[in-house]
Design a protein around this motif. Structure first.
Motif, PDB file in Angstrom:
ATOM      1  N   MET A   1      45.834  28.494   0.650  1.00 27.69           N
ATOM      2  CA  MET A   1      47.252  28.400   0.376  1.00 27.69           C
ATOM      3  C   MET A   1      48.372  27.919   1.160  1.00 27.69           C
ATOM      4  N   ASN A   2      49.354  27.422   0.192  1.00 26.88           N
ATOM      5  CA  ASN A   2      50.676  26.092   1.152  1.00 26.88           C
ATOM      6  C   ASN A   2      51.635  27.688   1.685  1.00 26.88           C
ATOM      7  N   ARG A   3      52.425  26.625   2.773  1.00 28.55           N
ATOM      8  CA  ARG A   3      53.853  27.224   3.558  1.00 28.55           C
ATOM      9  C   ARG A   3      54.688  26.267   2.632  1.00 28.55           C
ATOM     10  N   TYR A   4      55.681  27.132   2.510  1.00 32.80           N
ATOM     11  CA  TYR A   4      57.367  26.755   2.244  1.00 32.80           C
ATOM     12  C   TYR A   4      58.026  26.658   2.377  1.00 32.80           C
ATOM     13  N   LYS A   5      58.819  26.221   3.087  1.00 30.54           N
ATOM     14  CA  LYS A   5      60.271  26.212   3.384  1.00 30.54           C
ATOM     15  C   LYS A   5      61.437  26.378   2.244  1.00 30.54           C
ATOM     16  N   ILE A   6      61.866  27.200   2.688  1.00 27.44           N
ATOM     17  CA  ILE A   6      62.959  27.608   1.232  1.00 27.44           C
ATOM     18  C   ILE A   6      64.411  27.414   2.334  1.00 27.44           C
ATOM     19  N   THR A  26      68.014  29.417   6.123  1.00 25.88           N
ATOM     20  CA  THR A  26      66.191  28.494   5.514  1.00 25.88           C
ATOM     21  C   THR A  26      65.299  29.921   6.089  1.00 25.88           C
ATOM     22  N   GLY A  27      64.477  30.377   4.797  1.00 24.11           N
ATOM     23  CA  GLY A  27      63.164  31.378   5.243  1.00 24.11           C
ATOM     24  C   GLY A  27      61.686  30.254   4.834  1.00 24.11           C
ATOM     25  N   TYR A  28      60.833  31.256   5.217  1.00 20.32           N
ATOM     26  CA  TYR A  28      59.589  30.725   4.473  1.00 20.32           C
ATOM     27  C   TYR A  28      58.275  32.146   3.883  1.00 20.32           C
ATOM     28  N   VAL A  29      57.718  30.884   2.919  1.00 10.34           N
ATOM     29  CA  VAL A  29      57.289  32.130   1.966  1.00 10.34           C
ATOM     30  C   VAL A  29      55.814  31.124   1.968  1.00 10.34           C
ATOM     31  N   ASP A  30      54.923  32.227   1.196  1.00  2.00           N
ATOM     32  CA  ASP A  30      53.553  31.273   1.393  1.00  2.00           C
ATOM     33  C   ASP A  30      53.085  31.189  -0.187  1.00  2.00           C
ATOM     34  N   ASP A  31      52.422  30.978  -0.519  1.00  2.00           N
ATOM     35  CA  ASP A  31      52.144  31.362  -2.351  1.00  2.00           C
ATOM     36  C   ASP A  31      50.237  31.751  -1.915  1.00  2.00           C
ATOM     37  N   SER A  32      50.279  32.233  -1.340  1.00  2.17           N
ATOM     38  CA  SER A  32      48.578  33.295  -0.934  1.00  2.17           C
ATOM     39  C   SER A  32      48.794  34.383  -1.728  1.00  2.17           C
ATOM     40  N   THR A  33      49.749  34.623  -2.436  1.00  2.87           N
ATOM     41  CA  THR A  33      49.965  36.383  -2.939  1.00  2.87           C
ATOM     42  C   THR A  33      50.265  35.977  -4.284  1.00  2.87           C
ATOM     43  N   LYS A  34      50.627  37.028  -4.931  1.00  8.08           N
ATOM     44  CA  LYS A  34      51.489  37.505  -5.999  1.00  8.08           C
ATOM     45  C   LYS A  34      52.496  37.298  -5.643  1.00  8.08           C
ATOM     46  N   ASP A  35      53.363  37.695  -4.934  1.00  6.80           N
ATOM     47  CA  ASP A  35      54.888  38.094  -4.823  1.00  6.80           C
ATOM     48  C   ASP A  35      55.372  36.656  -4.010  1.00  6.80           C
ATOM     49  N   GLY A  36      54.920  36.495  -3.282  1.00  8.88           N
ATOM     50  CA  GLY A  36      54.997  35.054  -2.482  1.00  8.88           C
ATOM     51  C   GLY A  36      55.454  34.345  -3.645  1.00  8.88           C
ATOM     52  N   ARG A  37      53.907  33.815  -5.244  1.00  5.10           N
ATOM     53  CA  ARG A  37      54.748  32.808  -5.970  1.00  5.10           C
ATOM     54  C   ARG A  37      55.667  33.498  -7.089  1.00  5.10           C
ATOM     55  N   ARG A  45      64.254  28.349  -9.992  1.00  9.28           N
ATOM     56  CA  ARG A  45      64.525  28.905 -11.089  1.00  9.28           C
ATOM     57  C   ARG A  45      66.658  29.200 -10.605  1.00  9.28           C
ATOM     58  N   HIS A  46      66.870  29.979  -9.510  1.00  2.00           N
ATOM     59  CA  HIS A  46      68.024  29.741  -8.664  1.00  2.00           C
ATOM     60  C   HIS A  46      68.830  28.742  -7.864  1.00  2.00           C
ATOM     61  N   HIS A  47      68.228  27.589  -7.865  1.00  2.00           N
ATOM     62  CA  HIS A  47      68.115  26.389  -7.302  1.00  2.00           C
ATOM     63  C   HIS A  47      68.192  25.956  -5.545  1.00  2.00           C
ATOM     64  N   TYR A  48      68.079  26.977  -5.872  1.00  2.00           N
ATOM     65  CA  TYR A  48      67.545  26.988  -3.743  1.00  2.00           C
ATOM     66  C   TYR A  48      66.332  25.492  -4.129  1.00  2.00           C
ATOM     67  N   GLY A  49      66.392  25.221  -2.160  1.00  2.00           N
ATOM     68  CA  GLY A  49      65.286  24.030  -2.150  1.00  2.00           C
ATOM     69  C   GLY A  49      63.561  24.811  -1.820  1.00  2.00           C
ATOM     70  N   VAL A  50      63.210  24.382  -2.160  1.00  2.00           N
ATOM     71  CA  VAL A  50      61.925  24.793  -1.717  1.00  2.00           C
ATOM     72  C   VAL A  50      61.015  23.195  -1.923  1.00  2.00           C
ATOM     73  N   ALA A  51      60.640  23.045  -0.184  1.00  2.00           N
ATOM     74  CA  ALA A  51      59.062  22.223   0.297  1.00  2.00           C
ATOM     75  C   ALA A  51      58.830  22.988   0.375  1.00  2.00           C
ATOM     76  N   LEU A  52      56.703  21.902   0.021  1.00  2.00           N
ATOM     77  CA  LEU A  52      56.207  22.411   1.484  1.00  2.00           C
ATOM     78  C   LEU A  52      56.763  22.518   3.241  1.00  2.00           C
ATOM     79  N   ALA A  53      56.064  23.063   3.575  1.00  2.00           N
ATOM     80  CA  ALA A  53      57.327  23.626   5.289  1.00  2.00           C
ATOM     81  C   ALA A  53      56.963  22.345   5.580  1.00  2.00           C
ATOM     82  N   ASP A  54      58.162  21.312   6.631  1.00  2.00           N
ATOM     83  CA  ASP A  54      58.057  20.223   7.339  1.00  2.00           C
ATOM     84  C   ASP A  54      58.213  18.610   6.440  1.00  2.00           C
TER      85      ASP A  54
END
Length: 137
Positions: A1-6, A26-37, A45-54
């Motif tokens: 699981m990876n946590r992402y900063k949005i 700023t928001g956070y999401v992880d890729d451990s669920t289908k909804d998160g992915r 797709r909508h040009h938010y900044g997406v990076a692994l947390a920190d």
């Protein structure tokens, strides 16, 4: 699981988008669920900044690769005026909440002039302008 900063395009946005809670852009999401992915794909797709947390955003990494120099961090300064057509209803309303009377009027006029103006924004015109001390034009 990876946590992402949005990082939202509207840095003042506080609220929920695609099931992710944002505070001041700023928001956070992880890729451990289908909804998160699915949320991560939507944000990319909508040009938010997406990076692994920190870590750096994808845009900052690309800039470093292209220029060979570290990306400048700091507040996001748009190169052009806020365009409501490029944002969701929630993002536009968040922007209008932070905008002064002049900016609110400009954005509301742009939304009203759109091919398909969104009622979720245009129906609030009088209330938004009144709250900023302007007439309900």
């Amino acid at each position: 699981m990876n946590r992402y900063k949005i990082e939202a395009p509207v840095r003042s946005f506080s609220g929920e988008s695609v099931g992710v809670q944002f505070t001041r852009g700023t928001g956070y999401v992880d890729d451990s669920t289908k909804d998160g992915r699915a949320a991560l794909e939507y944000f990319r797709r909508h040009h938010y900044g997406v990076a692994l947390a920190d870590e750096k955003t994808e845009e900052e990494r690309v800039q470093e690769m292209v220029t060979g120099a570290p990306a400048q961090r700091g507040p996001i300064a748009p190169d052009e005026p806020f365009d409501p057509a490029k944002h969701s209803v929630d993002e536009v309303l968040a922007h209008l909440g932070e905008a002064d009377l002049s900016e609110a009027t400009r954005v509301l006029d742009a939304e009203a002039a759109a091919t398909k103006p969104r009622v979720g924004i245009t129906s609030k015109r009088e209330d938004i302008l009144a709250a900023k001390g302007g007439a309900g034009q």
